[in-house]
Design an enzyme around this catalytic site. Structure first.
Site, PDB file in Angstrom:
ATOM      1  NE  ARG A  18      -3.779  -0.812   2.445  1.00  0.00           N
ATOM      2  CZ  ARG A  18      -4.925  -0.968   1.815  1.00  0.00           C
ATOM      3  NH1 ARG A  18      -5.417   0.004   1.092  1.00  0.00           N
ATOM      4  NH2 ARG A  18      -5.600  -2.079   1.898  1.00  0.00           N
ATOM      5  CG  HIS A  44     -19.089   6.442   2.705  1.00  0.00           C
ATOM      6  ND1 HIS A  44     -18.425   5.333   2.225  1.00  0.00           N
ATOM      7  CD2 HIS A  44     -20.014   5.983   3.582  1.00  0.00           C
ATOM      8  CE1 HIS A  44     -18.925   4.244   2.801  1.00  0.00           C
ATOM      9  NE2 HIS A  44     -19.883   4.623   3.636  1.00  0.00           N
TER      10      HIS A  44
HETATM   11  C1  GAR Z   1     -20.393   6.639  -5.319  1.00  0.00           C
HETATM   12  O1  GAR Z   1     -21.708   6.294  -4.935  1.00  0.00           O
HETATM   13  C2  GAR Z   1     -19.550   6.960  -4.108  1.00  0.00           C
HETATM   14  O2  GAR Z   1     -20.271   7.520  -3.054  1.00  0.00           O
HETATM   15  C3  GAR Z   1     -19.059   5.584  -3.747  1.00  0.00           C
HETATM   16  O3  GAR Z   1     -18.780   4.953  -4.954  1.00  0.00           O
HETATM   17  C4  GAR Z   1     -19.681   5.446  -5.944  1.00  0.00           C
HETATM   18  C5  GAR Z   1     -18.881   5.831  -7.163  1.00  0.00           C
HETATM   19  O4  GAR Z   1     -19.707   6.144  -8.235  1.00  0.00           O
HETATM   20  N1  GAR Z   1     -17.896   5.676  -2.906  1.00  0.00           N
HETATM   21  C6  GAR Z   1     -17.600   4.798  -1.962  1.00  0.00           C
HETATM   22  O5  GAR Z   1     -18.285   3.817  -1.740  1.00  0.00           O
HETATM   23  C7  GAR Z   1     -16.333   5.101  -1.198  1.00  0.00           C
HETATM   24  N2  GAR Z   1     -16.322   4.422   0.061  1.00  0.00           N
HETATM   25  P1  GAR Z   1     -19.126   6.861  -9.517  1.00  0.00           P
HETATM   26  O6  GAR Z   1     -17.855   6.088  -9.908  1.00  0.00           O
HETATM   27  O7  GAR Z   1     -20.188   6.721 -10.549  1.00  0.00           O
HETATM   28  O8  GAR Z   1     -18.813   8.272  -9.158  1.00  0.00           O
END
Ligand code: GAR
Length: 203
Positions: free
Chosen positions: A65, A109
């Site tokens: 990481r 999130h």
């Molecule tokens: C979004 O809903 C965001 O909130 C989530 O991933 C999705 C990405 O959508 N993020 C997480 O879960 C982070 N922990 P996108 O690629 O269409 O923007």
């Protein structure tokens, strides 16, 4: 010019919302770079469509990481962002990056944190018959989805809700709230940015 760098892993619909809002001058800044950890992510295409420099840094090519983060950090330092937005970026960042950009990294999130950090938030809301669901924008620290909350968008879960519909409603909130908050950063003086007041928006 206020410089924004967006980190993505997948579809990139939130990246698209940020791009559109910059073009329409609803965000007083520019996206100067995108960093993506998945070479197959559609988000890369979205950046290319708008001629935004996109660095693909595949985490699978790194042994640890820290090594991956060091590589991401090298790119970030070159891009000199005023704000780093994690928009569907599915990697946990280490102190290598967080210490260097304190109070300059925000994440979106899909839950009403502190409820449901991590994955499968929509499913958990349905399984637990929650009355409310939503999204949280927060500062990033070295714990998963645990940094200081900046804003939340909240919706009422309908009785007949299914996951697909819920995700669609959540995305809609994200695409409004994330550009709105990013613009707040862009228009505030630097000293005031980490004092952004916490607020819940009902959708
Ligand atoms: C979004 O809903 C965001 O909130 C989530 O991933 C999705 C990405 O959508 N993020 C997480 O879960 C982070 N922990 P996108 O690629 O269409 O923007």
């Amino acid at each position: 010019m206020f410089k924004i760098v967006v980190l993505v892993s997948g579809n990139g619909s939130n990246l698209q919302a940020l791009i559109n809002n910059c073009i329409e001058n609803h965000i007083a800044g520019n996206i100067v770079g995108v960093i993506c950890n998945d070479p197959n992510a559609f988000a890369i295409k979205r950046a290319e469509n708008h001629s935004i420099p996109c660095e693909i840094i595949d985490h699978k090519e790194f042994l640890s990481r820290e090594e991956f983060d060091q590589r991401v950090l090298d790119s970030l330092i070159k891009m000199q962002p005023d704000l780093i937005v994690l928009a569907g970026f599915m990697r946990i960042l280490t102190n290598t990056i967080i210490d260097r950009f304190e109070n300059k990294i925000i994440n979106i999130h899909p839950s009403l944190l502190p409820k449901y950090p991590g994955l499968n938030t929509h499913q958990k809301v349905i399984e637990n018959n929650d009355k409310f669901h939503g999204v949280t924008i927060h500062f990033v620290n070295n714990e998963l989805d645990a940094g200081k909350i900046i804003a939340q968008g909240k919706l009422k879960v309908e009785k007949s809700e299914n996951i697909a519909k819920l995700i669609e409603r959540i995305h809609k909130i994200e695409h409004d709230l994330l550009p709105y908050i990013v613009n707040k950063f862009a228009t505030l003086e630097i000293e005031k940015q980490n004092d952004i007041y916490y607020k819940t928006y009902n959708f």
